[in-house]
Scaffold this motif. Sequence first.
Motif, PDB file in Angstrom:
ATOM      1  N   THR A 197       8.621  10.556 -32.678  1.00 51.81           N
ATOM      2  CA  THR A 197       9.247  10.280 -33.965  1.00 51.81           C
ATOM      3  C   THR A 197      10.727   9.974 -33.831  1.00 51.81           C
ATOM      4  O   THR A 197      11.447  10.601 -33.048  1.00 51.81           O
ATOM      5  CB  THR A 197       9.063  11.437 -34.962  1.00 51.81           C
ATOM      6  OG1 THR A 197       9.700  11.084 -36.216  1.00 51.81           O
ATOM      7  CG2 THR A 197       9.660  12.749 -34.464  1.00 51.81           C
ATOM      8  N   ASP A 198      11.119   9.012 -34.615  1.00 53.78           N
ATOM      9  CA  ASP A 198      12.534   8.712 -34.817  1.00 53.78           C
ATOM     10  C   ASP A 198      13.172   9.878 -35.581  1.00 53.78           C
ATOM     11  O   ASP A 198      12.481  10.706 -36.171  1.00 53.78           O
ATOM     12  CB  ASP A 198      12.614   7.408 -35.630  1.00 53.78           C
ATOM     13  CG  ASP A 198      14.011   7.094 -36.102  1.00 53.78           C
ATOM     14  OD1 ASP A 198      14.906   6.956 -35.244  1.00 53.78           O
ATOM     15  OD2 ASP A 198      14.229   7.017 -37.317  1.00 53.78           O
ATOM     16  N   ILE A 199      14.484   9.908 -35.588  1.00 50.17           N
ATOM     17  CA  ILE A 199      15.220  10.972 -36.292  1.00 50.17           C
ATOM     18  C   ILE A 199      15.849  10.445 -37.574  1.00 50.17           C
ATOM     19  O   ILE A 199      15.308  10.667 -38.672  1.00 50.17           O
ATOM     20  CB  ILE A 199      16.313  11.598 -35.390  1.00 50.17           C
ATOM     21  CG1 ILE A 199      15.708  12.130 -34.083  1.00 50.17           C
ATOM     22  CG2 ILE A 199      17.082  12.699 -36.140  1.00 50.17           C
ATOM     23  CD1 ILE A 199      14.751  13.292 -34.253  1.00 50.17           C
ATOM     24  N   ASP A 200      16.957   9.706 -37.431  1.00 48.44           N
ATOM     25  CA  ASP A 200      17.696   9.267 -38.629  1.00 48.44           C
ATOM     26  C   ASP A 200      16.893   8.257 -39.455  1.00 48.44           C
ATOM     27  O   ASP A 200      16.473   7.228 -38.952  1.00 48.44           O
ATOM     28  CB  ASP A 200      19.037   8.636 -38.215  1.00 48.44           C
ATOM     29  CG  ASP A 200      20.010   9.684 -37.702  1.00 48.44           C
ATOM     30  OD1 ASP A 200      20.562   9.490 -36.614  1.00 48.44           O
ATOM     31  OD2 ASP A 200      20.184  10.712 -38.386  1.00 48.44           O
ATOM     32  N   GLY A 201      16.692   8.609 -40.721  1.00 46.54           N
ATOM     33  CA  GLY A 201      15.971   7.718 -41.641  1.00 46.54           C
ATOM     34  C   GLY A 201      14.473   7.948 -41.639  1.00 46.54           C
ATOM     35  O   GLY A 201      13.738   7.343 -42.422  1.00 46.54           O
ATOM     36  N   THR A 202      14.003   8.835 -40.741  1.00 48.73           N
ATOM     37  CA  THR A 202      12.565   9.141 -40.666  1.00 48.73           C
ATOM     38  C   THR A 202      12.312  10.623 -40.957  1.00 48.73           C
ATOM     39  O   THR A 202      11.503  10.952 -41.831  1.00 48.73           O
ATOM     40  CB  THR A 202      12.005   8.759 -39.286  1.00 48.73           C
ATOM     41  OG1 THR A 202      12.229   7.359 -39.044  1.00 48.73           O
ATOM     42  CG2 THR A 202      10.499   9.027 -39.192  1.00 48.73           C
ATOM     43  N   ILE A 203      12.983  11.527 -40.196  1.00 49.88           N
ATOM     44  CA  ILE A 203      12.868  12.955 -40.577  1.00 49.88           C
ATOM     45  C   ILE A 203      14.158  13.409 -41.272  1.00 49.88           C
ATOM     46  O   ILE A 203      14.337  14.600 -41.552  1.00 49.88           O
ATOM     47  CB  ILE A 203      12.525  13.866 -39.377  1.00 49.88           C
ATOM     48  CG1 ILE A 203      13.662  13.931 -38.371  1.00 49.88           C
ATOM     49  CG2 ILE A 203      11.218  13.453 -38.728  1.00 49.88           C
ATOM     50  CD1 ILE A 203      13.448  15.046 -37.340  1.00 49.88           C
ATOM     51  N   GLY A 229       8.751   5.572 -37.443  1.00 51.05           N
ATOM     52  CA  GLY A 229      10.178   5.248 -37.473  1.00 51.05           C
ATOM     53  C   GLY A 229      10.592   4.480 -38.703  1.00 51.05           C
ATOM     54  O   GLY A 229       9.768   4.211 -39.594  1.00 51.05           O
ATOM     55  N   ASP A 230      11.894   4.107 -38.730  1.00 50.89           N
ATOM     56  CA  ASP A 230      12.423   3.454 -39.941  1.00 50.89           C
ATOM     57  C   ASP A 230      13.183   2.169 -39.664  1.00 50.89           C
ATOM     58  O   ASP A 230      13.524   1.446 -40.602  1.00 50.89           O
ATOM     59  CB  ASP A 230      13.387   4.412 -40.655  1.00 50.89           C
ATOM     60  CG  ASP A 230      14.729   4.496 -39.929  1.00 50.89           C
ATOM     61  OD1 ASP A 230      15.766   4.240 -40.557  1.00 50.89           O
ATOM     62  OD2 ASP A 230      14.713   4.769 -38.709  1.00 50.89           O
ATOM     63  N   SER A 231      13.491   1.882 -38.378  1.00 52.07           N
ATOM     64  CA  SER A 231      14.416   0.757 -38.200  1.00 52.07           C
ATOM     65  C   SER A 231      14.023  -0.118 -37.007  1.00 52.07           C
ATOM     66  O   SER A 231      13.083   0.166 -36.278  1.00 52.07           O
ATOM     67  CB  SER A 231      15.844   1.305 -38.007  1.00 52.07           C
ATOM     68  OG  SER A 231      16.757   0.241 -37.940  1.00 52.07           O
ATOM     69  N   VAL A 232      14.825  -1.175 -36.820  1.00 53.22           N
ATOM     70  CA  VAL A 232      14.502  -2.160 -35.766  1.00 53.22           C
ATOM     71  C   VAL A 232      14.505  -1.525 -34.381  1.00 53.22           C
ATOM     72  O   VAL A 232      13.830  -2.006 -33.464  1.00 53.22           O
ATOM     73  CB  VAL A 232      15.491  -3.339 -35.807  1.00 53.22           C
ATOM     74  CG1 VAL A 232      15.295  -4.162 -37.077  1.00 53.22           C
ATOM     75  CG2 VAL A 232      16.931  -2.865 -35.697  1.00 53.22           C
ATOM     76  N   ASN A 233      15.222  -0.416 -34.232  1.00 56.18           N
ATOM     77  CA  ASN A 233      15.223   0.236 -32.907  1.00 56.18           C
ATOM     78  C   ASN A 233      13.961   1.052 -32.675  1.00 56.18           C
ATOM     79  O   ASN A 233      13.798   1.655 -31.610  1.00 56.18           O
ATOM     80  CB  ASN A 233      16.484   1.094 -32.740  1.00 56.18           C
ATOM     81  CG  ASN A 233      16.555   2.241 -33.741  1.00 56.18           C
ATOM     82  OD1 ASN A 233      16.087   2.139 -34.871  1.00 56.18           O
ATOM     83  ND2 ASN A 233      17.148   3.355 -33.320  1.00 56.18           N
ATOM     84  N   ASP A 234      13.051   1.072 -33.674  1.00 54.50           N
ATOM     85  CA  ASP A 234      11.760   1.764 -33.528  1.00 54.50           C
ATOM     86  C   ASP A 234      10.601   0.780 -33.388  1.00 54.50           C
ATOM     87  O   ASP A 234       9.470   1.181 -33.087  1.00 54.50           O
ATOM     88  CB  ASP A 234      11.492   2.640 -34.757  1.00 54.50           C
ATOM     89  CG  ASP A 234      12.571   3.670 -34.970  1.00 54.50           C
ATOM     90  OD1 ASP A 234      13.045   3.813 -36.118  1.00 54.50           O
ATOM     91  OD2 ASP A 234      12.963   4.314 -33.976  1.00 54.50           O
ATOM     92  N   THR A 235      10.855  -0.503 -33.646  1.00 52.75           N
ATOM     93  CA  THR A 235       9.766  -1.486 -33.750  1.00 52.75           C
ATOM     94  C   THR A 235       8.911  -1.536 -32.484  1.00 52.75           C
ATOM     95  O   THR A 235       7.684  -1.476 -32.546  1.00 52.75           O
ATOM     96  CB  THR A 235      10.344  -2.879 -34.071  1.00 52.75           C
ATOM     97  OG1 THR A 235      11.067  -2.788 -35.308  1.00 52.75           O
ATOM     98  CG2 THR A 235       9.239  -3.918 -34.194  1.00 52.75           C
TER      99      THR A 235
HETATM  100 MG   LIG Z   1      16.023   5.768 -37.559  1.00 54.54          MG
END
Ligand SMILES: [Mg+2]
Length: 232
Positions: free
Chosen positions: A7-13, A177-183
């Motif tokens: 899991t991503d952190i910022d914007g996800t949890i 995730g929430d952003s392009v760095n999670d794609t």
């Molecule tokens: Mg994020």
Amino acid sequence: MLKALITDIDGTITGPDRRIHTGAIETIRSLVDDGVEVVLASGNASCLMDALCKMIGTKGTFIAENGGVYRIGFTGTPRIIGGQKAVRIALDAIQAHFSRKGVELNLYSPTYRFADLAFARTVAVEEVREVIRDHPVQVIDTGFAIHLQTPGISKGTTLVMLAEALGLKPEDFLAIGDSVNDTRMIQVAGIGIAVANAHPDTKAAADYVTKEPYGNGFVEGVKKYSSYFRAR
Ligand SMILES: [Mg+2]
Ligand SMILES: O=C(O)COP(=O)(O)O
């Protein structure tokens, strides 16, 4: 079918204010207590990831710096993926450019970063890209920070390495995730989830987009696929 969660952190949890969602923490703790490997994956620096693992209560495995660093467990040696030399040269060029305009960058934890470098979104990311267009460096805007990183490195490419080190396959993971760095991470995982507030490209790569945003979306998404962990 699923053995692990990444899991991503910022914007996800967290919310847009970066405050961690307590329901997401409880959900992660339940998975850990059920024996599910939970990996935290972020653009944040390693020292923050170590603290998050301890305070949330995972087994300590994380990806930091958007895939630039990973560590297995609390006692593993952090592995640095890619070099920081070209990134530092690029940052020097960006700082010189904006300094000539009277603008100083607000760097994020530069002393504790080993692969990428990151700074606040107080400058236009397209101007940053233009300044270093000839440098061998990728510019990533996560919605929370602007990152400079070696091309070809992402949470997804590092997930592939980390899965092998854990004796798992990328398909064994549920990724969220929430952003392009999670794609890329969402694409290589067995099942990929984007929270409702995610970037359009991240949503397009996901198997499921949650109805709820941020931490509520994390809880919704994990709950939707919880039976896939029991079918192991
Ligand atoms: Mg994020
Ligand atoms: O570090 C960032 O820019 C965003 O962090 P994240 O990858 O946990 O969303």
